[in-house]
Design a protein around this motif. Structure first.
Motif, PDB file in Angstrom:
ATOM      1  N   GLY A 602       0.700  -1.289  -0.218  1.00 25.38           N
ATOM      2  CA  GLY A 602      -0.109  -0.032  -0.070  1.00 25.38           C
ATOM      3  C   GLY A 602       1.003   1.268  -0.125  1.00 25.38           C
ATOM      4  N   THR A 603       0.101   2.432   0.367  1.00 22.62           N
ATOM      5  CA  THR A 603       0.987   3.693   0.230  1.00 22.62           C
ATOM      6  C   THR A 603       0.904   4.250   1.660  1.00 22.62           C
ATOM      7  OG1 THR A 603      -0.033   4.321  -2.232  1.00 22.62           O
ATOM      8  CG2 THR A 603       1.051   6.085  -0.784  1.00 22.62           C
ATOM      9  N   TRP A 604       2.273   4.649   2.005  1.00 21.46           N
ATOM     10  CA  TRP A 604       2.454   4.944   3.499  1.00 21.46           C
ATOM     11  C   TRP A 604       3.144   6.208   3.357  1.00 21.46           C
ATOM     12  CZ3 TRP A 604       1.143   1.421   7.620  1.00 21.46           C
ATOM     13  CH2 TRP A 604       1.022   0.268   7.326  1.00 21.46           C
ATOM     14  N   THR A 605       2.579   6.899   4.457  1.00 21.05           N
ATOM     15  CA  THR A 605       3.214   8.310   4.406  1.00 21.05           C
ATOM     16  C   THR A 605       3.793   8.676   5.928  1.00 21.05           C
ATOM     17  OG1 THR A 605       1.272   9.164   3.338  1.00 21.05           O
ATOM     18  CG2 THR A 605       2.497  10.830   4.726  1.00 21.05           C
ATOM     19  N   ALA A 606       4.947   9.249   6.051  1.00 18.74           N
ATOM     20  CA  ALA A 606       5.772   9.431   7.251  1.00 18.74           C
ATOM     21  C   ALA A 606       5.657  10.934   7.898  1.00 18.74           C
ATOM     22  CB  ALA A 606       7.395   9.345   6.867  1.00 18.74           C
ATOM     23  N   MET A 628      14.834   9.532  -4.286  1.00 21.58           N
ATOM     24  CA  MET A 628      15.433   8.729  -3.765  1.00 21.58           C
ATOM     25  C   MET A 628      15.261   7.367  -4.470  1.00 21.58           C
ATOM     26  SD  MET A 628      14.593   7.996   0.339  1.00 21.58           S
ATOM     27  CE  MET A 628      14.988   6.579   1.197  1.00 21.58           C
ATOM     28  N   GLU A 629      16.101   6.277  -4.429  1.00 23.88           N
ATOM     29  CA  GLU A 629      15.862   5.156  -5.143  1.00 23.88           C
ATOM     30  C   GLU A 629      15.007   4.314  -4.122  1.00 23.88           C
ATOM     31  OE1 GLU A 629      19.598   3.404  -5.577  1.00 23.88           O
ATOM     32  OE2 GLU A 629      20.445   4.601  -7.198  1.00 23.88           O
ATOM     33  N   GLY A 637      10.673 -15.225   0.036  1.00 26.51           N
ATOM     34  CA  GLY A 637      11.295 -15.850  -1.117  1.00 26.51           C
ATOM     35  C   GLY A 637      10.658 -15.019  -2.287  1.00 26.51           C
ATOM     36  N   LEU A 638       9.912 -14.179  -2.039  1.00 22.57           N
ATOM     37  CA  LEU A 638       9.373 -13.236  -3.155  1.00 22.57           C
ATOM     38  C   LEU A 638      10.043 -11.771  -2.886  1.00 22.57           C
ATOM     39  CD1 LEU A 638       5.659 -14.488  -3.219  1.00 22.57           C
ATOM     40  CD2 LEU A 638       7.461 -15.227  -4.883  1.00 22.57           C
ATOM     41  N   PRO A 639      10.431 -11.159  -4.244  1.00 24.35           N
ATOM     42  CA  PRO A 639      10.977  -9.843  -4.077  1.00 24.35           C
ATOM     43  C   PRO A 639       9.867  -8.839  -3.809  1.00 24.35           C
ATOM     44  CG  PRO A 639      10.601 -10.524  -6.430  1.00 24.35           C
ATOM     45  CD  PRO A 639      10.238 -11.735  -5.496  1.00 24.35           C
ATOM     46  N   TRP A 640      10.275  -7.866  -2.837  1.00 22.51           N
ATOM     47  CA  TRP A 640       9.160  -6.593  -2.544  1.00 22.51           C
ATOM     48  C   TRP A 640      10.236  -5.338  -2.960  1.00 22.51           C
ATOM     49  CZ3 TRP A 640       4.316  -6.378   0.097  1.00 22.51           C
ATOM     50  CH2 TRP A 640       3.557  -7.693   0.132  1.00 22.51           C
ATOM     51  N   TYR A 641       9.315  -4.468  -2.812  1.00 25.69           N
ATOM     52  CA  TYR A 641       9.863  -2.875  -2.954  1.00 25.69           C
ATOM     53  C   TYR A 641       9.259  -1.771  -2.177  1.00 25.69           C
ATOM     54  CZ  TYR A 641       6.332  -1.713  -6.202  1.00 25.69           C
ATOM     55  OH  TYR A 641       5.082  -1.129  -6.924  1.00 25.69           O
ATOM     56  N   ALA A 642       9.753  -0.813  -1.993  1.00 29.63           N
ATOM     57  CA  ALA A 642       9.340   0.408  -1.382  1.00 29.63           C
ATOM     58  C   ALA A 642       9.902   1.528  -2.209  1.00 29.63           C
ATOM     59  CB  ALA A 642       9.705   0.639   0.052  1.00 29.63           C
ATOM     60  N   ARG A 643       9.061   2.233  -3.135  1.00 25.79           N
ATOM     61  CA  ARG A 643       9.557   3.181  -3.892  1.00 25.79           C
ATOM     62  C   ARG A 643       8.926   4.606  -3.218  1.00 25.79           C
ATOM     63  NH1 ARG A 643       7.946   1.389  -8.067  1.00 25.79           N
ATOM     64  NH2 ARG A 643      10.240   0.551  -8.939  1.00 25.79           N
ATOM     65  N   PRO A 644       9.850   5.669  -3.263  1.00 28.76           N
ATOM     66  CA  PRO A 644       9.250   6.961  -2.827  1.00 28.76           C
ATOM     67  C   PRO A 644       8.403   7.471  -3.940  1.00 28.76           C
ATOM     68  CG  PRO A 644      11.723   6.733  -2.045  1.00 28.76           C
ATOM     69  CD  PRO A 644      11.279   5.593  -3.088  1.00 28.76           C
ATOM     70  N   THR A 645       7.171   8.090  -3.432  1.00 31.61           N
ATOM     71  CA  THR A 645       6.507   8.601  -4.635  1.00 31.61           C
ATOM     72  C   THR A 645       6.810  10.100  -4.924  1.00 31.61           C
ATOM     73  OG1 THR A 645       4.874   9.184  -3.193  1.00 31.61           O
ATOM     74  CG2 THR A 645       4.526   7.113  -3.883  1.00 31.61           C
ATOM     75  N   ALA A 646       6.458  10.568  -5.954  1.00 28.59           N
ATOM     76  CA  ALA A 646       6.919  12.139  -6.409  1.00 28.59           C
ATOM     77  C   ALA A 646       5.446  12.680  -6.601  1.00 28.59           C
ATOM     78  CB  ALA A 646       7.466  11.748  -8.051  1.00 28.59           C
ATOM     79  N   PHE A 651       6.807  12.940   2.604  1.00 33.29           N
ATOM     80  CA  PHE A 651       7.555  11.630   2.254  1.00 33.29           C
ATOM     81  C   PHE A 651       6.468  10.397   2.156  1.00 33.29           C
ATOM     82  CE2 PHE A 651       9.903   7.642   2.850  1.00 33.29           C
ATOM     83  CZ  PHE A 651      11.007   7.886   2.079  1.00 33.29           C
ATOM     84  N   THR A 652       6.339   9.786   1.217  1.00 33.26           N
ATOM     85  CA  THR A 652       5.246   8.821   1.000  1.00 33.26           C
ATOM     86  C   THR A 652       6.172   7.475   0.350  1.00 33.26           C
ATOM     87  OG1 THR A 652       3.613  10.460   0.787  1.00 33.26           O
ATOM     88  CG2 THR A 652       3.162   8.136  -0.067  1.00 33.26           C
ATOM     89  N   LEU A 653       5.646   6.288   0.695  1.00 33.45           N
ATOM     90  CA  LEU A 653       6.252   5.146   0.213  1.00 33.45           C
ATOM     91  C   LEU A 653       5.271   4.239  -0.492  1.00 33.45           C
ATOM     92  CD1 LEU A 653       8.756   3.856   2.782  1.00 33.45           C
ATOM     93  CD2 LEU A 653       9.331   4.683   0.537  1.00 33.45           C
ATOM     94  N   ARG A 654       5.499   3.764  -1.538  1.00 38.12           N
ATOM     95  CA  ARG A 654       4.629   2.606  -2.164  1.00 38.12           C
ATOM     96  C   ARG A 654       5.214   1.562  -2.206  1.00 38.12           C
ATOM     97  NH1 ARG A 654      -0.471   0.863  -2.977  1.00 38.12           N
ATOM     98  NH2 ARG A 654      -0.393  -0.864  -4.610  1.00 38.12           N
ATOM     99  N   ILE A 655       4.785   0.575  -1.276  1.00 35.91           N
ATOM    100  CA  ILE A 655       5.126  -0.684  -1.020  1.00 35.91           C
ATOM    101  C   ILE A 655       4.501  -1.724  -1.611  1.00 35.91           C
ATOM    102  CG2 ILE A 655       5.485  -2.423   1.117  1.00 35.91           C
ATOM    103  CD1 ILE A 655       5.986   0.060   2.817  1.00 35.91           C
TER     104      ILE A 655
END
Length: 670
Positions: A602-606, A628-629, A637-646, A651-655
């Motif tokens: 989901g989308t998380w805000t800090a 930010m990368e 065993g599955l790949p996950w990511y957290a990408r800062p949104t523009a 500061f908001t992350l899409r996980i």
């Protein structure tokens, strides 16, 4: 020719050698010669005053007007002549033996223009033992009037006046008076003015007591002139101000100051018949101009004087004046009797059974001067501690009680805490000839802000600090903090204190302009968020699924356990991450380690949050880091990511989980 901003009018009679310094102070004004003109009137001087005026006029061509005339017998006529010649938008009257501070005219003009006021008073300083009005110069007053300030107690004309005010109302100085002639002009200007300003933070005018004793108020003898001027001012007040508190406020000044000076000259008179006649004139004046409302307003010595005048008791009146002068010469005051919650001055005739003068004439309860000082103020956790002293001058007291009073500014709710006494050896030795000491005037008081409100925490609000005194039944409440030791830090100090639901935001600050102590509970004026700064947001070098958020604060105190970084999802989920200190304690830096690998997609805000009563109090958003990368990790065993949104400021992350099939399809399209 362009009219100047200010016309300085100086009437001069036998003013040497003082005149040289007076004129020098004017030509050296920071406002500059192009913005003023100087109009001088030589009122028939027999010394070198006229020559000195001509010398300055020759040295400063175009700046001076010098007018020579036959002696008029007083300062009114020269000032009127100057007014008739003046071209400036403003007028400043200056006596020939006084002088100005270098920036005086510039500051007074700025006050008039900024505040759009018609009259401006500048702070006055006595020189060579001359007294100067002081009560109206406690602080700057951008805009006031005669009824809501003390300006009426300074009725000399040594001020800045808007010339339009003077001309519109035809104001001129009355002739035929040797003393107090300036009061009528100044009083009418005050009453007609559209606003009055006071410049108190700069020494504007230095009024000089001449070594030769030739100040006009000193050389004019006898009470007749002073009584005549007093009658003139009483008539002016009664003609211009309807009966009531406003009229009483102005009459208070004339009975306290002008009548006192008249009585001084009555006491010096050697002819009993003249004294009796003077007394009769004062008695006639009071018969219609001294209502009961004014009796309760004036101070005790004036009340007693008026009582004796109304009774026609000349002998007793003269005895009272001699006793008062003896006290002034010795630097002492009459003894005080405290009885049934009131204080009485033991002036002559107090409880004299033969005269039966009412005790009310001697009641000084309202006049007692409170002396007080804040020595220290601190907040240790939620415990507010103050030390200092407070006492009523001339009331040493066998029984003294002190309470700290916290009063909320709007609701007027209050909470009281008894203080513990502390010894103050030697206090009072430097006043009243050391006749009174106040060894028990010191105190220390501690109030726990979590329990001071009837066992509960102090509610949100601005809590002004008072000290309540009870000295042998005489009570007085003092707004506290404006008098303090130099080591008491006057800068606002914002604290976050307590733990969990007991966490409080508390600021200790000194008010403006009065500089009294106030406790701000709950960020009414001092926001905690403004004291925080986020310095950096980055992925951990050792764990690409953990954010490191660093920052700092400018708070006096902060329990780190109350501070956290909160991530909130669009679905309403909240997750808090602890904050730890970074670097030395004095650096007030912090770091939050935020592992995101356990968060749901989901989308998380800090945000930076502060835990407090009733839940979290949001303090500050963590600012966005658009370049930010993404962080990456594997879960089951599955790949996950957290990408800062523009695109946003926070500061908001899409996980989310990396969709392998979708990723392969995207690659094939390329």
């Amino acid at each position: 020719m362009t009219n100047p901003d200010i016309s300085v009018i100086i009437g001069a009679y036998n003013a040497m050698p003082y005149l040289t310094r007076t004129l020098t102070s004017v030509v050296e004004q920071s406002i500059g010669h192009d913005r003023m003109e100087i109009i001088t009137v030589n009122d028939g001087s027999t010394d070198t005053t006229g020559k000195e005026l001509e010398r300055f006029a020759a040295d400063y061509p175009g700046l001076f007007q010098v007018i020579h005339q036959e002696n008029s017998g007083g300062p009114s006529a020269p000032r009127n002549v100057g007014l008739d010649r003046a071209r400036g938008r403003y007028i400043f009257f200056l006596d020939a033996d006084d002088y100005l501070g270098e920036e005086t005219l510039e500051r007074l003009l700025a006050a008039a223009e900024t505040n759009k006021t018609d009259v401006v008073l500048g702070k006055m300083v006595g020189v060579n033992g001359r007294s100067a009005p002081a009560s109206m110069f406690v602080r700057n007053q951008p805009r006031t009037d005669v009824f809501s300030s003390r300006v009426y107690w300074a009725l000399n004309p040594l001020k800045l006046f808007r010339r339009d005010l003077i001309e519109r109302h035809g104001l001129r100085f009355p002739t035929g008076y040797k003393v107090c002639e300036d009061q009528l002009f100044t009083a009418l200007a005050y009453l007609r003015a559209d606003g009055i300003s006071v410049v108190a933070d700069y020494e504007c005018l230095f009024i000089v007591r001449r070594d030769d004793g030739q100040n006009i108020t000193v050389t004019t003898r006898g009470a007749e002139e002073r009584i005549r001027a007093l009658r003139m001012m009483v008539d002016l007040v009664e003609e211009n101000v309807p009966p009531g508190p406003d009229r009483d406020a102005l009459m208070h000044r004339h009975l306290t100051i002008d009548m006192y000076h008249a009585l001084l000259h009555i006491e010096r008179e050697t002819d009993r018949a003249v004294q009796e006649n003077n007394l009769g004139e004062l008695r006639d004046m009071l018969s219609g101009s001294y209502p009961e409302s004014l009796k309760t307003r004036v101070n005790a010595i004036t009340r007693l004087r008026c009582e004796l005048i109304q009774r026609g008791m000349l002998t007793e009146l003269l005895e009272l004046e001699r006793a008062e002068q003896a006290h002034k010469s010795a630097g002492t005051s009459p003894d005080v009797l405290v009885e049934d919650g009131s204080a009485y001055a033991r002036m002559p005739f107090f409880r004299d059974t033969g005269l039966s003068i009412p005790d009310a004439c001697f009641d000084i309860t309202r006049e007692l001067q409170a002396r007080h000082r804040l020595d220290s103020v601190s907040l240790d956790g939620t415990r507010l501690t103050l030390t200092g002293h407070a006492y009523l001058r001339r009331v040493p007291g066998e029984r003294t009680g002190v309470e700290l009073v916290l009063r909320e500014r709007d609701s007027k709710a209050e909470h009281r805490v008894p203080a513990e006494p502390a010894r103050t050896a030697g206090l009072g030795a430097d006043e009243d000839g050391g006749a009174y000491t106040y060894a028990d005037a010191g105190f220390s008081v501690t109030a726990d802000l979590l329990s001071v409100a009837d066992g509960g925490r102090l509610p949100r609000g601005l809590w002004d600090v008072f000290v309540a005194l009870d000295t042998d039944g005489v009570t007085r409440e003092i707004r506290f903090g404006n008098k303090r030791l130099p080591e008491v830090d006057a800068k606002p100090a914002t604290h976050v204190v307590g733990q969990g639901d007991g966490t409080m935001a508390v600021a200790l600050y000194f008010t403006k302009p009065y500089s009294n102590l106030t406790v701000d509970v709950g960020e009414n004026k001092h926001r905690v968020a403004d004291k925080f700064r986020i310095d950096g947001v980055a992925w951990s070098k050792t764990d690409t699924a953990t954010l490191e958020i660093t920052g700092s604060w400018k708070l006096a105190t902060l329990p780190l356990g109350a501070l956290s970084v909160r991530l909130s999802s669009e679905e309403g989920a909240l997750v808090d991450f602890a904050v730890t200190a970074r670097g030395a304690a004095r650096d007030k830096g912090f770091t939050a380690h935020v592992p995101v690998s356990g968060l749901a997609a989901g989308t998380w805000t800090a945000s930076l949050t502060l835990a407090g009563a009733g839940g979290a109090a949001w303090l500050a958003p963590v600012p966005a880091r658009p370049n930010m990368e993404a962080g990456r990790w594997r879960r089951l065993g599955l790949p996950w990511y957290a990408r800062p949104t523009a695109g946003g400021e926070q500061f908001t992350l899409r996980i989310d989980r990396v969709r392998v099939g979708k990723a392969m399809a995207e690659r094939l399209k390329r």
